[in-house]
Scaffold this motif. Structure first.
Motif, mmCIF file in Angstrom:
data_model
loop_
_atom_site.group_PDB
_atom_site.id
_atom_site.type_symbol
_atom_site.label_atom_id
_atom_site.label_comp_id
_atom_site.label_asym_id
_atom_site.label_seq_id
_atom_site.Cartn_x
_atom_site.Cartn_y
_atom_site.Cartn_z
ATOM 1 N N TYR A 75 5.290 -20.364 -17.036
ATOM 2 C CA TYR A 75 5.618 -21.322 -18.089
ATOM 3 C C TYR A 75 4.312 -21.794 -18.725
ATOM 4 N N ASN A 76 4.127 -21.449 -19.979
ATOM 5 C CA ASN A 76 2.943 -21.855 -20.742
ATOM 6 C C ASN A 76 1.647 -21.591 -19.976
ATOM 7 N N SER A 107 8.395 -20.203 -22.200
ATOM 8 C CA SER A 107 7.048 -20.556 -22.668
ATOM 9 C C SER A 107 6.995 -20.674 -24.181
#
Length: 114
Positions: free
Chosen positions: A17-18, A47
């Motif tokens: 995620y990111n 993301s």
């Protein structure tokens, strides 16, 4: 007659995620393990920082050892469960990515705990 020993596949599940700044290094760390049959399943958890684009480029480079899955933002545990549920049907060993990255050693996947 000597039998050929075929190593058991290890599937590594990595939620993402990111993580655009780190995801390429994390993928390389897993896929350069000295254990001969490691596959990586990355679950992008919605993301918004370009991680998914980086992962698609890496998947083209490392196919078929890198599999991508995508889900809307649900968190790391559902992401791991999604990846593990799919891979448990194809391999006998499943590991969280953090266990390989913690040591930062290229041969960690081939060692037994202890």
């Amino acid at each position: 007659m000597t039998e050929t020993i075929v190593p058991t596949r290890i599937s590594v599940i990595m939620p993402c995620y990111n993580a655009a700044a780190f995801v390429e290094e994390a993928v390389r760390c897993v896929l350069t393990q000295t254990y001969p049959d490691v596959e990586l399943v990355v679950v992008d958890d919605g993301s918004t920082d370009g991680s998914a684009d980086i992962l698609r480029q890496l998947a083209a480079r490392y196919s078929p050892r890198l599999t991508l899955l995508f889900q809307d933002r649900k968190g790391p545990y559902p992401a791991r469960n999604l990846g593990a549920g799919i891979r448990m049907r194809r391999s006998r060993g499943v590991s969280r990515c953090g266990r390989l990255l913690d040591a930062g050693l290229p041969g960690k996947a081939g060692r037994r705990p202890g």
